[in-house]
Design a protein around this motif. Structure first.
Motif, PDB file in Angstrom:
ATOM      1  N   MET A 164       0.707  -1.145   0.055  1.00  0.00           N
ATOM      2  CA  MET A 164       0.076  -0.381   0.028  1.00  0.00           C
ATOM      3  C   MET A 164       0.533   1.533  -0.205  1.00  0.00           C
ATOM      4  O   MET A 164       1.995   0.798   1.060  1.00  0.00           O
ATOM      5  CB  MET A 164      -0.995   0.589   0.850  1.00  0.00           C
ATOM      6  N   THR A 165       0.785   2.535  -1.455  1.00  0.00           N
ATOM      7  CA  THR A 165       1.292   4.029  -1.146  1.00  0.00           C
ATOM      8  C   THR A 165       0.538   4.409  -0.385  1.00  0.00           C
ATOM      9  O   THR A 165      -0.565   4.854  -0.387  1.00  0.00           O
ATOM     10  CB  THR A 165       1.420   3.593  -2.677  1.00  0.00           C
ATOM     11  N   ILE A 166       1.155   5.221   0.763  1.00  0.00           N
ATOM     12  CA  ILE A 166       0.429   5.822   1.565  1.00  0.00           C
ATOM     13  C   ILE A 166       0.904   7.855   0.769  1.00  0.00           C
ATOM     14  O   ILE A 166       1.998   7.903   0.663  1.00  0.00           O
ATOM     15  CB  ILE A 166       1.028   6.770   2.230  1.00  0.00           C
ATOM     16  N   SER A 167       0.091   8.529   0.385  1.00  0.00           N
ATOM     17  CA  SER A 167       0.497   9.607   0.074  1.00  0.00           C
ATOM     18  C   SER A 167       0.364  11.053   0.265  1.00  0.00           C
ATOM     19  O   SER A 167      -1.327  10.804   1.522  1.00  0.00           O
ATOM     20  CB  SER A 167      -0.198   9.823  -1.471  1.00  0.00           C
ATOM     21  N   THR A 168       0.990  11.885   0.818  1.00  0.00           N
ATOM     22  CA  THR A 168       0.812  12.961   1.757  1.00  0.00           C
ATOM     23  C   THR A 168       0.522  14.279   1.091  1.00  0.00           C
ATOM     24  O   THR A 168       0.902  14.133  -0.211  1.00  0.00           O
ATOM     25  CB  THR A 168       2.003  12.677   3.434  1.00  0.00           C
TER      26      THR A 168
END
Length: 184
Positions: free
Chosen positions: A1-5
């Protein structure tokens, strides 16, 4: 899972400030991120205010000393230094904009609980923006850290003083007593 800020821009930050989003919390924008501002203790508030008065006396009409007000930097930063010594542009700071790097002679932070942020993070933010000179007063040790000569986002020279006199780069004819800033 990629977390974007989500990074803030100065324009978006200004919109949020105008809308009152941060009325209940003190934050500043550093490289697109919201960073909480530490509350000022009594020595911090008293010493920085006293230093502002002292520098106004030393500099006269050559510069304006702003206390705890924002500056706008090109790296999506809008910090609120304790003291920033700027060109005296009058109406520009009322109806135009906060000081930009080209308007800034030097910046001073009084630091106790935020020392690591001021010495490491803010020094890089200011160096990246091309601020020629940055002073950090360590309230725990009563030392003045002077950063100068920004190159590639890093200050090339740092000196720590506890007494003597220092001449700001922008005003070599002006002597600032270190003990007066530190109240040693």
């Amino acid at each position: 899972m990629t977390i974007s800020t989500w990074k803030w821009t100065v324009d978006r930050y200004h919109q949020a400030v105008e809308a009152g989003v941060f009325d209940d919390v003190q934050v500043e924008l550093l490289k697109g991120e919201l960073v909480e501002i530490s509350p000022e203790g009594i020595p911090h508030a008293g010493l920085s205010s006293d230093a502002g008065d002292y520098l106004r006396d030393r500099l006269g009409s050559r510069a304006k000393v702003r206390e705890g007000h924002p500056i706008t930097l090109p790296n999506n930063s809008e910090p609120e230094p304790d003291l920033v010594i700027v060109e005296p542009l009058g109406e520009v700071y009322i109806t135009g904009h906060h000081p930009y790097p080209e308007n800034i002679f030097w910046i001073i932070e009084y630091s106790n609980t935020s020392l690591q942020k001021d010495l490491e993070i803010k020094s890089k933010v200011y160096a990246e923006a091309g601020i020629r000179e940055y002073w950090v007063i360590n309230l725990k040790t009563r030392e003045l850290n002077i950063f100068r000569d920004a190159v590639n986002g890093e200050y090339q020279h740092q000196v720590v003083l506890t007494d003597g006199r220092v001449n700001p780069l922008a005003f070599p004819e002006v002597e600032v007593e270190v003990a007066r800033l530190l109240r040693r």
